[in-house]
Design an enzyme around this catalytic site. Structure first.
Site, PDB file in Angstrom:
ATOM      1  CG  HIS A  65      -1.831  -1.193   1.266  1.00  0.00           C
ATOM      2  ND1 HIS A  65      -3.075  -1.184   0.681  1.00  0.00           N
ATOM      3  CD2 HIS A  65      -1.669  -2.438   1.775  1.00  0.00           C
ATOM      4  CE1 HIS A  65      -3.654  -2.363   0.850  1.00  0.00           C
ATOM      5  NE2 HIS A  65      -2.819  -3.152   1.509  1.00  0.00           N
ATOM      6  CG  LEU A  66       3.310   2.233  -3.046  1.00  0.00           C
ATOM      7  CD1 LEU A  66       3.768   2.441  -4.492  1.00  0.00           C
ATOM      8  CD2 LEU A  66       4.508   2.199  -2.106  1.00  0.00           C
ATOM      9  CG  ASP A 155      -5.829  -5.663  -0.291  1.00  0.00           C
ATOM     10  OD1 ASP A 155      -6.274  -6.671   0.288  1.00  0.00           O
ATOM     11  OD2 ASP A 155      -4.906  -4.983   0.161  1.00  0.00           O
ATOM     12  CG  ASP A 308      -1.281  -6.425   3.616  1.00  0.00           C
ATOM     13  OD1 ASP A 308      -1.493  -5.377   2.978  1.00  0.00           O
ATOM     14  OD2 ASP A 308      -2.149  -6.987   4.308  1.00  0.00           O
TER      15      ASP A 308
HETATM   16 ZN   LIG Z   1      -5.987  -7.135   2.163  1.00  0.00          ZN
END
Ligand SMILES: [Zn+2]
Length: 438
Positions: A65-66, A155, A308
């Site tokens: 996640h950026l 996501d 993640d």
């Molecule tokens: Zn997830």
């Protein structure tokens, strides 16, 4: 801090070259001229003494996640990719739960452009399966692929509705692209904040039922069987989930899976102190689940290891276990944590670990291989496999400090990445190896 240098030629001496793309594991020199692997280095090449180090294809993390666009207080493409490079990654796939979400070609293009301007590694955007990640209308996969998306996921949430997921599978099958599912039926997980078990009962916190993950995987495997669509289980975390994927693979279905570094090492006992830095979705599970995830990697049921990486601000994480957002950062600790789980335990060696961070994710994403071979564009990572270091979240290049591993001693760290003629040295371990003169 990252030290960046451009060279017309680089010569890496005497490293252990581990290349899962061509089954290589030998001590050899690697020469680069004009950004490509060559037989011999050019005159005045930058020389790197890699004795005792591992030279392998650049590592990839297919679940990061950026936070950009829209959540730059948590992370930016610049800080997130700096953290990735420091961890040894030359490619990260970024998830679409941004603001706005990655559900339009414009946002996909913006991320790719931004990463070219400010990034320290390649960024591959994962676009949303549904508009607004709301779980109702499937996005235009063809347009998003055309803009540069590499796969599809909502996501942060699973796609609950079966009809919607069926439509997504039909598009994915037609376009030969990949669906990555965050497997969690909300009617089963029902607001749980940690694994449903003895620890959640002891703390009086709402437990998250593992069946929420397993039931969605079962449904989706069935949809993959019906449609032929390629399906990837994000952050697999339970023993039964691993078995479901194993059986789907035996059946010949196009199903793959990833496991997070933390799910290979920690159990819900780590949450006993109610530290919000141990809160993530899916939650830390039990010993049997950790063992099953390790076995899944070893027998091929699980294809790759991911982080993640999910940065949040310290203020957000200070809200207490119940209210704090779920997620931890992982890019800068990934190699050391994975080595602790899989190598220090005697379960595997560096060739396997390298495969789970290179060929594994690259095949799941259908990316072209990037072997260390003459003529190929240089894309590699240098790892110090025995370097012992202490995790200090305050030193992270990520904006996130939300790691459960602060103060841990880990063994194994990336020293440098090379893409083309660009050498990125990660200062801590590169200094220790003498690559950066003090
Ligand atoms: Zn997830």
């Amino acid at each position: 801090m990252l030290n960046i240098h451009e060279y017309s030629s680089i010569l890496i001496h005497g490293g252990r070259v581990i290349d899962p793309y061509c089954g290589r594991d030998e001590v050899a020199d690697v020469a680069i001229v004009g950004g490509r692997y060559t037989e011999r280095a050019g005159a005045g090449a930058r020389e790197i003494d890699a004795a005792g180090l591992i030279v392998c294809p650049g590592l990839a993390d297919m679940h990061v996640h950026l936070r950009e666009p829209g959540q730059s207080h948590k992370e930016t493409i610049e800080t997130g990719t700096a953290a990735a490079a420091a961890g040894g990654f030359t490619l990260v796939a970024c998830m679409p739960n941004t603001t706005p979400p990655i559900d339009s070609p414009d946002v996909v293009r913006w991320i790719i452009e931004r990463s070219r301007e400010t990034g320290y590694c390649e960024v591959a955007p994962v676009a949303a399966i549904t508009r607004g990640r709301a779980g109702k209308d499937v996005t235009d996969f063809a347009a998003l692929l055309e803009a540069g998306a590499v796969a599809f996921s909502d996501d942060g949430a699973g796609v609950d509705d079966e009809a919607v997921m069926l439509a997504a599978f039909q598009q994915a099958a037609r376009l030969d692209t990949l669906l990555i599912q965050h497997c969690e039926f909300r009617h089963i997980s029902a607001g749980g904040v940690m694994h449903l078990g003895e620890v959640s009962r002891r703390l009086g916190l709402p437990g998250l039922d593992p069946r929420s993950e397993e039931a969605m995987i079962e449904r989706d495997i069935d949809l993959s069987r019906k449609t032929g669509g390629r399906y990837h289980v994000a952050h697999i975390s339970t023993a039964k989930a691993v078995e479901l994927v194993r059986r789907a693979k035996r059946e010949g279905l196009p199903v793959t899976a990833e496991v997070c570094t933390h799910h290979l090492l920690l159990t819900d006992e780590a949450c006993a102190g109610a530290d919000p830095n141990t809160k993530m979705h899916p939650p830390l599970r039990q010993r049997d689940d950790v063992d099953a995830c390790r076995r899944g990697l070893l027998d091929g049921a699980i294809d790759c290891i991911v982080t993640d990486h999910a940065p949040h601000t310290s203020a957000e994480k200070a809200a207490g276990f119940l209210k704090a957002p779920a997620g931890i950062v992982g890019l800068e600790t990934a190699l050391g944590v994975a080595a602790d789980a899989m190598i220090a335990t005697g379960a595997a060696g560096w060739p396997e670990l390298v495969r789970w961070f290179t060929a594994g994710p690259s095949r799941a994403l259908s990316r072209p291989p990037h072997p260390i071979q003459h003529g190929q564009e240089a894309n590699l990572t240098i790892v110090h496999p025995t370097h012992r270091w202490v995790v200090r979240p305050d030193d992270f290049l990520s904006k996130g400090r939300n790691a459960p591993f602060g103060g841990w001693r880990l063994t194994g760290q990336a020293v440098a990445t090379i893409r083309g003629g660009r050498l990125l040295l990660t200062s801590h371990s590169a200094t220790d190896c003498g690559l950066i003169p003090i």
